[in-house]
Write a protein that holds these residues in place. Structure first.
Motif, PDB file in Angstrom:
ATOM      1  N   TYR A  58       0.836  -1.203   0.000  1.00 16.49           N
ATOM      2  CA  TYR A  58       0.000   0.000   0.000  1.00 16.49           C
ATOM      3  C   TYR A  58       0.873   1.255   0.000  1.00 16.49           C
ATOM      4  N   PHE A  59       1.803   1.332   0.942  1.00 10.53           N
ATOM      5  CA  PHE A  59       2.645   2.517   1.057  1.00 10.53           C
ATOM      6  C   PHE A  59       3.604   2.628  -0.124  1.00 10.53           C
ATOM      7  N   PHE A  60       4.061   1.475  -0.633  1.00 12.66           N
ATOM      8  CA  PHE A  60       4.936   1.473  -1.807  1.00 12.66           C
ATOM      9  C   PHE A  60       4.249   2.157  -2.990  1.00 12.66           C
ATOM     10  N   CYS A  61       3.048   1.732  -3.312  1.00  8.48           N
ATOM     11  CA  CYS A  61       2.332   2.307  -4.456  1.00  8.48           C
ATOM     12  C   CYS A  61       2.014   3.780  -4.226  1.00  8.48           C
ATOM     13  N   LEU A  62       1.646   4.119  -2.993  1.00  7.09           N
ATOM     14  CA  LEU A  62       1.273   5.500  -2.682  1.00  7.09           C
ATOM     15  C   LEU A  62       2.440   6.450  -2.909  1.00  7.09           C
ATOM     16  N   LEU A  63       3.594   6.125  -2.344  1.00  2.78           N
ATOM     17  CA  LEU A  63       4.736   7.041  -2.452  1.00  2.78           C
ATOM     18  C   LEU A  63       5.439   6.944  -3.794  1.00  2.78           C
ATOM     19  N   CYS A  64       5.369   5.802  -4.450  1.00  2.00           N
ATOM     20  CA  CYS A  64       5.947   5.716  -5.793  1.00  2.00           C
ATOM     21  C   CYS A  64       5.236   6.693  -6.719  1.00  2.00           C
ATOM     22  N   GLY A  65       3.900   6.740  -6.647  1.00  2.00           N
ATOM     23  CA  GLY A  65       3.146   7.683  -7.468  1.00  2.00           C
ATOM     24  C   GLY A  65       3.436   9.129  -7.117  1.00  2.00           C
ATOM     25  N   TYR A  66       3.547   9.412  -5.816  1.00  7.99           N
ATOM     26  CA  TYR A  66       3.830  10.786  -5.404  1.00  7.99           C
ATOM     27  C   TYR A  66       5.216  11.224  -5.849  1.00  7.99           C
ATOM     28  N   TYR A  67       6.213  10.349  -5.680  1.00  8.45           N
ATOM     29  CA  TYR A  67       7.584  10.730  -6.017  1.00  8.45           C
ATOM     30  C   TYR A  67       7.844  10.757  -7.516  1.00  8.45           C
ATOM     31  N   LEU A  68       6.926  10.234  -8.308  1.00  9.54           N
ATOM     32  CA  LEU A  68       6.994  10.475  -9.741  1.00  9.54           C
ATOM     33  C   LEU A  68       6.856  11.965 -10.048  1.00  9.54           C
ATOM     34  N   LEU A  69       6.052  12.653  -9.226  1.00 14.71           N
ATOM     35  CA  LEU A  69       5.693  14.037  -9.497  1.00 14.71           C
ATOM     36  C   LEU A  69       6.377  15.041  -8.582  1.00 14.71           C
ATOM     37  N   ARG A  70       6.949  14.594  -7.469  1.00 10.55           N
ATOM     38  CA  ARG A  70       7.525  15.519  -6.494  1.00 10.55           C
ATOM     39  C   ARG A  70       8.677  16.367  -7.053  1.00 10.55           C
ATOM     40  N   PRO A  71       9.654  15.794  -7.776  1.00  6.91           N
ATOM     41  CA  PRO A  71      10.730  16.653  -8.300  1.00  6.91           C
ATOM     42  C   PRO A  71      10.201  17.761  -9.198  1.00  6.91           C
ATOM     43  N   LEU A  72       9.155  17.451  -9.970  1.00  2.00           N
ATOM     44  CA  LEU A  72       8.544  18.472 -10.812  1.00  2.00           C
ATOM     45  C   LEU A  72       7.910  19.568  -9.953  1.00  2.00           C
ATOM     46  N   ARG A  73       7.262  19.172  -8.860  1.00  2.00           N
ATOM     47  CA  ARG A  73       6.665  20.163  -7.960  1.00  2.00           C
ATOM     48  C   ARG A  73       7.707  21.115  -7.404  1.00  2.00           C
ATOM     49  N   ASP A  74       8.822  20.568  -6.890  1.00  2.00           N
ATOM     50  CA  ASP A  74       9.851  21.408  -6.286  1.00  2.00           C
ATOM     51  C   ASP A  74      10.469  22.348  -7.311  1.00  2.00           C
ATOM     52  N   ALA A  75      10.633  21.873  -8.539  1.00  3.25           N
ATOM     53  CA  ALA A  75      11.192  22.727  -9.581  1.00  3.25           C
ATOM     54  C   ALA A  75      10.204  23.822  -9.991  1.00  3.25           C
ATOM     55  N   LEU A  76       8.931  23.445 -10.142  1.00  2.69           N
ATOM     56  CA  LEU A  76       7.924  24.436 -10.535  1.00  2.69           C
ATOM     57  C   LEU A  76       7.656  25.447  -9.423  1.00  2.69           C
ATOM     58  N   GLY A  77       7.895  25.056  -8.167  1.00  3.91           N
ATOM     59  CA  GLY A  77       7.714  25.992  -7.064  1.00  3.91           C
ATOM     60  C   GLY A  77       8.645  27.183  -7.147  1.00  3.91           C
ATOM     61  N   LEU A  78       9.765  27.025  -7.860  1.00  2.00           N
ATOM     62  CA  LEU A  78      10.725  28.119  -8.024  1.00  2.00           C
ATOM     63  C   LEU A  78      10.523  28.865  -9.339  1.00  2.00           C
ATOM     64  N   ALA A  79       9.469  28.506 -10.091  1.00  2.18           N
ATOM     65  CA  ALA A  79       9.262  29.124 -11.410  1.00  2.18           C
ATOM     66  C   ALA A  79       9.069  30.631 -11.303  1.00  2.18           C
ATOM     67  N   GLY A  80       8.393  31.082 -10.253  1.00  7.56           N
ATOM     68  CA  GLY A  80       8.189  32.521 -10.057  1.00  7.56           C
ATOM     69  C   GLY A  80       9.225  33.152  -9.156  1.00  7.56           C
ATOM     70  N   GLY A  81      10.274  32.380  -8.790  1.00  9.69           N
ATOM     71  CA  GLY A  81      11.312  32.882  -7.893  1.00  9.69           C
ATOM     72  C   GLY A  81      11.075  32.414  -6.474  1.00  9.69           C
TER      73      GLY A  81
END
Length: 459
Positions: free
Chosen positions: A42-65
């Motif tokens: 359960y936790f494997f599938c949950l975090l695998c899906g989240y961490y597919l998208l997390r690096p993109l989130r952190d990068a986009l969070g800096l898009a406006g500075g």
């Protein structure tokens, strides 16, 4: 008499070797293996899906500075406030098996919508900001629900033995997620969103497996009942119960430390790396390092540490790791030190402190495990993010550098450690009093809790 264990597969040579291997890694007892593996998957599938998208989130969070991060944190907190009554309404009307499915599939649909927006290039900056807020909300809600399900189906004693190994399932997913993101990045964000949605559906199916196979099947009828109460019951439980207020204070201190470090991380990364692709690679590499270290600790250390030294050891390690990270970055504010300090702090949190923190909830009532816990880990946590985000911005505008913030953090860290010890002692007394599964009624303090009329003692 003891409660009958959940149905298990018949003994055979096919199961003997995997079970022997499993028992070398974790102290699993008869009747627990199926539920343990379900929680791991359960936790494997949950975090695998989240961490597919997390690096993109952190990068986009800096898009406006990096100067815009406090606004994103504030927006996340506001969205949390709006969603908590909705969550309360769902828990009031439906049992966990039903409302977990509704929430997870709602978020899976959101993933597909974002994938389409990114693929079409619609309002890229605006969509990037909304995505940052959405995935911050999504992560807290789905992970909070995961731990609520575990707290309902495992006792305090089982949590100390098994939660570390189950958490390792999430860490394994967090390892695979960034690797898949890097491998499939050429296919575009839309396909990553589709894969993340599929993994969330798999997580839901594992959740249902866990709910069927967990020990304590004698309470299955009660678990099919809605939680009842009203939409704001979780907040009222927090106001009335000192134990829950202590958990709130622990999470707020954790949030303050994490946010100040995250803001400093944003400043250093923005100054060191110019483009989104390079920042995404850095964040993905850091996530990989955290996951590797966390997995090692969860498999080799967490269960043994919590069994031998109790919840207190796991709780105390987080303030110690936070203070070490503050000191390291204050004295050596370089990209290498930042990645090393943040990776170590996050690994301690995920591998040792988080399982210990979740054991705190095993002695709560069923309603508190879902409603109060959800409020604490969504509104309270993101409220702490928003408040500390503005405090960090004010400190920067007043000319207080990160070194000054690190010095100011000494006193709160001492209070955090004291609070950790109090929470651990309180949890142990509540567990020893035999009120697991019975719950904490408002104002009950450490006395045995009053059961509701339809709630029977565990056999």
């Amino acid at each position: 008499m003891h409660a009958m264990p959940a149905a298990q597969p018949p003994d055979s040579q096919a199961y003997a070797m995997p079970l022997r291997l499993l028992r070398r890694l974790v102290e699993v007892r008869p009747g627990e293996a199926a539920a343990l593996l379900a929680g791991f998957a359960y936790f494997f599938c949950l975090l695998c899906g989240y961490y597919l998208l997390r690096p993109l989130r952190d990068a986009l969070g800096l898009a406006g500075g990096p100067g815009q991060l406090q606004w994103l944190f504030t927006a996340t907190f506001i969205v949390m406030l709006l969603l908590v009554p909705v969550f309360g309404l769902l828990t009031q009307r439906w049992p966990p098996r039903r409302f977990v499915a509704v929430i997870y599939r709602f978020f899976a649909l959101n993933m597909l919508v974002f994938g389409a927006l990114f693929a079409l290039g619609v309002q890229e900056l605006a969509v990037a900001r909304v995505f940052f807020v959405w995935i911050s909300v999504y992560n807290l809600f789905v992970v909070s629900i995961f731990w609520s399900v575990l707290a309902e189906h495992f006792s305090s004693e089982q949590g100390r033995r098994l939660f570390g190994f189950i958490a390792a399932g999430g860490t394994a997913g967090a390892l695979l997620g960034p690797a898949l993101a890097a491998l499939l990045s050429g296919m575009g964000v839309a396909w990553l969103a589709v894969l993340a949605a599929l993994l969330l559906e798999l997580a839901l199916q594992c959740c249902r497996w866990l709910q069927r196979m967990a020990p304590g099947s004698g309470q299955a009828m009660r678990r099919r009942q809605p939680l009842g109460g009203d939409v704001l019951a979780g907040a009222r439980l927090i106001v009335r119960e000192p134990y829950l207020r202590g958990i709130v204070a622990y999470l707020l201190l954790h949030s303050f430390a994490s946010t100040f470090l995250y803001f400093e991380q944003g400043r250093i990364v923005a100054a060191s790396l110019a483009d989104t692709a390079a920042r995404t690679r850095l964040f993905a590499s850091a996530d990989l390092a955290v996951s590797c270290l966390s997995l090692l600790l969860q498999v080799a250390v967490t269960g043994r540490l919590l069994r031998r030294f109790g919840v207190m050891a796991g709780l105390l390690l987080l303030p110690a790791a936070g203070m070490a990270a503050f000191a390291a970055i204050a004295f050596w504010p370089t990209l290498v030190v930042l990645v090393a300090a943040q990776s170590l702090r996050r690994a301690v949190d995920y591998a040792l402190s988080r399982p210990a923190r979740e054991v705190l909830f095993t002695v709560l009532s069923r309603e508190a495990k879902y409603k109060a816990k959800s409020v604490i880990e969504t509104v309270v946590y993101r409220g702490g993010d928003a408040l500390s985000g503005w405090l960090a911005a004010m400190a920067a505008s007043a000319g207080v550098g990160f070194g000054g913030v690190a010095l100011l953090w000494l006193a709160p860290s001492a209070g955090w450690a004291t609070l950790s010890a109090w929470l651990a002692r309180r949890q142990e007394r509540l567990a020893a009093a035999g009120i697991e599964q019975a719950g904490i009624e408002p104002g009950a303090a450490i006395a045995p809790a009053i059961r509701s009329p339809d709630e029977k003692p565990t056999a």
